[in-house]
Design a protein around this motif. Structure first.
Motif, PDB file in Angstrom:
ATOM      1  N   GLU A  30       1.535   9.180  -6.658  1.00  0.00           N
ATOM      2  CA  GLU A  30       1.835  10.584  -6.451  1.00  0.00           C
ATOM      3  C   GLU A  30       2.666  10.989  -7.552  1.00  0.00           C
ATOM      4  O   GLU A  30       3.035  11.577  -8.322  1.00  0.00           O
ATOM      5  CB  GLU A  30       2.615  10.832  -5.175  1.00  0.00           C
ATOM      6  CG  GLU A  30       1.839  10.648  -4.004  1.00  0.00           C
ATOM      7  CD  GLU A  30       2.597  11.004  -2.807  1.00  0.00           C
ATOM      8  OE1 GLU A  30       3.696  11.472  -2.767  1.00  0.00           O
ATOM      9  OE2 GLU A  30       2.007  10.762  -1.795  1.00  0.00           O
TER      10      GLU A  30
ATOM     11  N   GLN B 282       0.837  -1.196   0.000  1.00  0.00           N
ATOM     12  CA  GLN B 282       0.000   0.000   0.000  1.00  0.00           C
ATOM     13  C   GLN B 282       0.877   1.253   0.000  1.00  0.00           C
ATOM     14  O   GLN B 282       0.557   2.248  -0.660  1.00  0.00           O
ATOM     15  CB  GLN B 282      -0.941   0.011   1.222  1.00  0.00           C
ATOM     16  CG  GLN B 282      -2.089  -0.963   1.095  1.00  0.00           C
ATOM     17  CD  GLN B 282      -2.942  -1.015   2.365  1.00  0.00           C
ATOM     18  OE1 GLN B 282      -2.527  -0.550   3.423  1.00  0.00           O
ATOM     19  NE2 GLN B 282      -4.124  -1.579   2.242  1.00  0.00           N
ATOM     20  N   GLN B 283       1.971   1.229   0.695  1.00  0.00           N
ATOM     21  CA  GLN B 283       2.870   2.398   0.693  1.00  0.00           C
ATOM     22  C   GLN B 283       3.492   2.583  -0.682  1.00  0.00           C
ATOM     23  O   GLN B 283       3.650   3.709  -1.152  1.00  0.00           O
ATOM     24  CB  GLN B 283       3.960   2.230   1.764  1.00  0.00           C
ATOM     25  CG  GLN B 283       3.451   2.446   3.162  1.00  0.00           C
ATOM     26  CD  GLN B 283       4.552   2.241   4.202  1.00  0.00           C
ATOM     27  OE1 GLN B 283       5.692   1.913   3.859  1.00  0.00           O
ATOM     28  NE2 GLN B 283       4.209   2.441   5.441  1.00  0.00           N
ATOM     29  N   CYS B 284       3.864   1.471  -1.332  1.00  0.00           N
ATOM     30  CA  CYS B 284       4.435   1.571  -2.689  1.00  0.00           C
ATOM     31  C   CYS B 284       3.398   2.084  -3.652  1.00  0.00           C
ATOM     32  O   CYS B 284       3.711   2.902  -4.550  1.00  0.00           O
ATOM     33  CB  CYS B 284       4.933   0.208  -3.170  1.00  0.00           C
ATOM     34  SG  CYS B 284       6.495  -0.273  -2.419  1.00  0.00           S
ATOM     35  N   GLU B 285       2.215   1.703  -3.522  1.00  0.00           N
ATOM     36  CA  GLU B 285       1.135   2.131  -4.402  1.00  0.00           C
ATOM     37  C   GLU B 285       0.845   3.611  -4.186  1.00  0.00           C
ATOM     38  O   GLU B 285       0.621   4.347  -5.153  1.00  0.00           O
ATOM     39  CB  GLU B 285      -0.162   1.327  -4.110  1.00  0.00           C
ATOM     40  CG  GLU B 285      -0.243   0.029  -4.777  1.00  0.00           C
ATOM     41  CD  GLU B 285      -0.400   0.139  -6.279  1.00  0.00           C
ATOM     42  OE1 GLU B 285      -1.190   0.928  -6.764  1.00  0.00           O
ATOM     43  OE2 GLU B 285       0.295  -0.610  -6.927  1.00  0.00           O
ATOM     44  N   SER B 286       0.850   4.025  -2.971  1.00  0.00           N
ATOM     45  CA  SER B 286       0.566   5.438  -2.703  1.00  0.00           C
ATOM     46  C   SER B 286       1.739   6.296  -3.186  1.00  0.00           C
ATOM     47  O   SER B 286       1.547   7.419  -3.655  1.00  0.00           O
ATOM     48  CB  SER B 286       0.242   5.679  -1.239  1.00  0.00           C
ATOM     49  OG  SER B 286       1.334   5.394  -0.412  1.00  0.00           O
ATOM     50  N   LEU B 287       2.981   5.829  -3.161  1.00  0.00           N
ATOM     51  CA  LEU B 287       4.105   6.591  -3.648  1.00  0.00           C
ATOM     52  C   LEU B 287       4.098   6.637  -5.181  1.00  0.00           C
ATOM     53  O   LEU B 287       4.479   7.628  -5.782  1.00  0.00           O
ATOM     54  CB  LEU B 287       5.434   5.960  -3.168  1.00  0.00           C
ATOM     55  CG  LEU B 287       5.751   6.167  -1.672  1.00  0.00           C
ATOM     56  CD1 LEU B 287       7.002   5.408  -1.316  1.00  0.00           C
ATOM     57  CD2 LEU B 287       5.939   7.650  -1.392  1.00  0.00           C
ATOM     58  N   SER B 288       3.732   5.552  -5.789  1.00  0.00           N
ATOM     59  CA  SER B 288       3.707   5.576  -7.246  1.00  0.00           C
ATOM     60  C   SER B 288       2.524   6.338  -7.767  1.00  0.00           C
ATOM     61  O   SER B 288       2.581   6.842  -8.891  1.00  0.00           O
ATOM     62  CB  SER B 288       3.754   4.154  -7.798  1.00  0.00           C
ATOM     63  OG  SER B 288       2.630   3.453  -7.435  1.00  0.00           O
TER      64      SER B 288
END
Length: 170
Positions: free
Chosen positions: A170, A162-168
C-alpha cells in the motif's frame, strides 16, 4: 466238566455199547448216533482239556486195535496244537488291531500338535506385526499435540507475513 478226561485220561474205548453195562438212557443217546462201538480221545491244549474226539463204529461191535487208538491220539494231539496256534493267531490279530488303533490315534495327535504349533506361530507373527504397526501410530499420536502447536505457529507467521506484505504494498 470233562470227568476223568479232565483228570488226565487220554482215551476211552468201548467195543460194544450193549455189553458195557451202560444205563438205558445212555444207550438211547448212543443209539441216536447209531453208534455200536466207540473210541473217545481227549484233546488237550497246554495240559488243559479242550474237548473230545469221538470215533464211532456204527455197523456192529469193534475191537479197537492199539494202532487205531494211537492214530486217534495223534490226531487229537495235532488238533490240540492247531487249536493252540489258532488262539495265538487270534491274540496276534487282536494285538495288531490295537496297535493300528494306537498308530491312528498317534497320527491324529501329531496332526493336532502340528496344527496347534502353526496357530501359535501365526499368533506370534500377528502380535509382532501389531507391535510394529503400533510403534509408528503411538509416535504419531504422541506428537499430534506438538504438530498442532507448530502448525498453528506456522499459520500465524504466514498470516503475519501476509499482513506485512499487504501493508508494504500500500
Amino acid at each position: 466238566k470233562g470227568g476223568t478226561f479232565a483228570q488226565g485220561e487220554i482215551f476211552r474205548v468201548c467195543p460194544d455199547i450193549y455189553s458195557a453195562g451202560f444205563s438205558d438212557c445212555y444207550i438211547e443217546v448212543l443209539e441216536s448216533y447209531e453208534a455200536r462201538s466207540y473210541a473217545i480221545i481227549a484233546i488237550y491244549i497246554e495240559n488243559k482239556l479242550w474237548g473230545l474226539l469221538a470215533a464211532y463204529q456204527n455197523a456192529g461191535p469193534r475191537d479197537w486195535l492199539e494202532e487205531d487208538v494211537n492214530l486217534l491220539v495223534q490226531v487229537a494231539e495235532q488238533l490240540g496244537i492247531a487249536l493252540n496256534q489258532s488262539e495265538h493267531v487270534q491274540t496276534i490279530a487282536q494285538q495288531k488291531a490295537q496297535l493300528e488303533k494306537a498308530l491312528h490315534d498317534l497320527k491324529y495327535s501329531q496332526t493336532q500338535l502340528i496344527q496347534n504349533e502353526k496357530m501359535a506361530s501365526l499368533g506370534q507373527l500377528v502380535a509382532g506385526i501389531a507391535h510394529e504397526v503400533n510403534n509408528p501410530i503411538n509416535f504419531i499420536h504422541a506428537n499430534l499435540a506438538h504438530a498442532e502447536t507448530y502448525t498453528n505457529d506456522l499459520l500465524s507467521l504466514v498470516s503475519a507475513y501476509q499482513q506485512c506484505e499487504s501493508l508494504s504494498a500500500e
